[in-house]
Design an enzyme around this catalytic site. Structure first.
Site, PDB file in Angstrom:
ATOM      1  N   MET A   1       1.183  16.953  19.554  1.00  0.00           N
ATOM      2  CA  MET A   1       1.687  18.289  19.368  1.00  0.00           C
ATOM      3  C   MET A   1       1.805  18.490  17.878  1.00  0.00           C
ATOM      4  O   MET A   1       2.344  17.613  17.250  1.00  0.00           O
ATOM      5  CB  MET A   1       3.017  18.306  20.060  1.00  0.00           C
ATOM      6  CG  MET A   1       3.801  19.524  20.400  1.00  0.00           C
ATOM      7  SD  MET A   1       3.909  20.914  19.458  1.00  0.00           S
ATOM      8  CE  MET A   1       5.238  20.680  18.412  1.00  0.00           C
ATOM      9  N   PRO A   2       1.216  19.389  17.282  1.00  0.00           N
ATOM     10  CA  PRO A   2       0.593  20.601  17.791  1.00  0.00           C
ATOM     11  C   PRO A   2      -0.754  20.362  18.496  1.00  0.00           C
ATOM     12  O   PRO A   2      -1.386  19.340  18.314  1.00  0.00           O
ATOM     13  CB  PRO A   2       0.374  21.444  16.545  1.00  0.00           C
ATOM     14  CG  PRO A   2       1.208  20.851  15.469  1.00  0.00           C
ATOM     15  CD  PRO A   2       1.374  19.424  15.829  1.00  0.00           C
ATOM     16  N   LEU A   3      -1.135  21.377  19.246  1.00  0.00           N
ATOM     17  CA  LEU A   3      -2.441  21.400  19.892  1.00  0.00           C
ATOM     18  C   LEU A   3      -3.377  22.187  18.989  1.00  0.00           C
ATOM     19  O   LEU A   3      -3.093  23.340  18.655  1.00  0.00           O
ATOM     20  CB  LEU A   3      -2.325  22.069  21.265  1.00  0.00           C
ATOM     21  CG  LEU A   3      -3.627  22.415  21.974  1.00  0.00           C
ATOM     22  CD1 LEU A   3      -4.460  21.180  22.248  1.00  0.00           C
ATOM     23  CD2 LEU A   3      -3.324  23.166  23.272  1.00  0.00           C
ATOM     24  N   MET A  28      -2.582  18.331   9.221  1.00  0.00           N
ATOM     25  CA  MET A  28      -1.476  18.642  10.129  1.00  0.00           C
ATOM     26  C   MET A  28      -0.345  17.610   9.988  1.00  0.00           C
ATOM     27  O   MET A  28       0.826  17.968   9.882  1.00  0.00           O
ATOM     28  CB  MET A  28      -1.999  18.696  11.569  1.00  0.00           C
ATOM     29  CG  MET A  28      -1.002  19.168  12.603  1.00  0.00           C
ATOM     30  SD  MET A  28      -0.080  17.864  13.416  1.00  0.00           S
ATOM     31  CE  MET A  28      -1.361  16.875  14.147  1.00  0.00           C
TER      32      MET A  28
END
Length: 136
Positions: A1-3, A28
């Site tokens: 997560m995040p996607l 990310m």
């Protein structure tokens, strides 16, 4: 997560796709301070006739290296988002020779109750993730 949902034009090699996905993950992890194993990516390749992305009238030049990244995530601060936008463009330029004019990013926020990582459990709500995070 995040996607991460990544959209590209068809034609990249497997090695180019691997570099692209690794770069997105690095940006990310750096911006959102999530664990390395928080890795959820979907790459979709499109025929040129099926993939359009103009520039909202901003005169941003696009090439066949254009990518669109949709980030589905828990709420993030404005600072984190800006760090991600800038960091992603930097890492994609360095690793993949993709210019910042060919990177479009959209954030879609949701909350802890919107995630189940498997087993029919709401891990964020039930506290399951706290016991599996490094250093906890």
């Amino acid at each position: 997560m995040p996607l991460m949902k990544i959209h590209v034009l068809k034609g990249r090699t497997s090695a180019e796709i691997e570099q692209l996905l690794d770069g997105i993950h690095q940006a990310m992890v750096t911006a959102f301070k999530v664990p390395e194993r928080d890795l959820y990516q979907i790459l979709n390749e499109h025929e040129p006739a099926h993939f359009r992305a103009l520039d909202t009238g901003l005169d941003i030049p696009r090439t066949d290296k254009f990518i669109m990244v949709e980030v589905v995530t828990r709420p993030r601060s404005q600072t984190e988002k800006i760090q991600f936008y800038e960091g992603l463009c930097q890492v994609l330029h360095e690793r993949c020779d993709i210019g910042s004019s060919d990177v479009m990013i959209s954030m879609v926020e949701n909350t802890d109750e919107d995630w189940s990582f498997g087993l029919g459990r709401a891990q964020f709500l039930l506290g399951d993730l706290a016991t599996h995070r490094p250093g906890k």
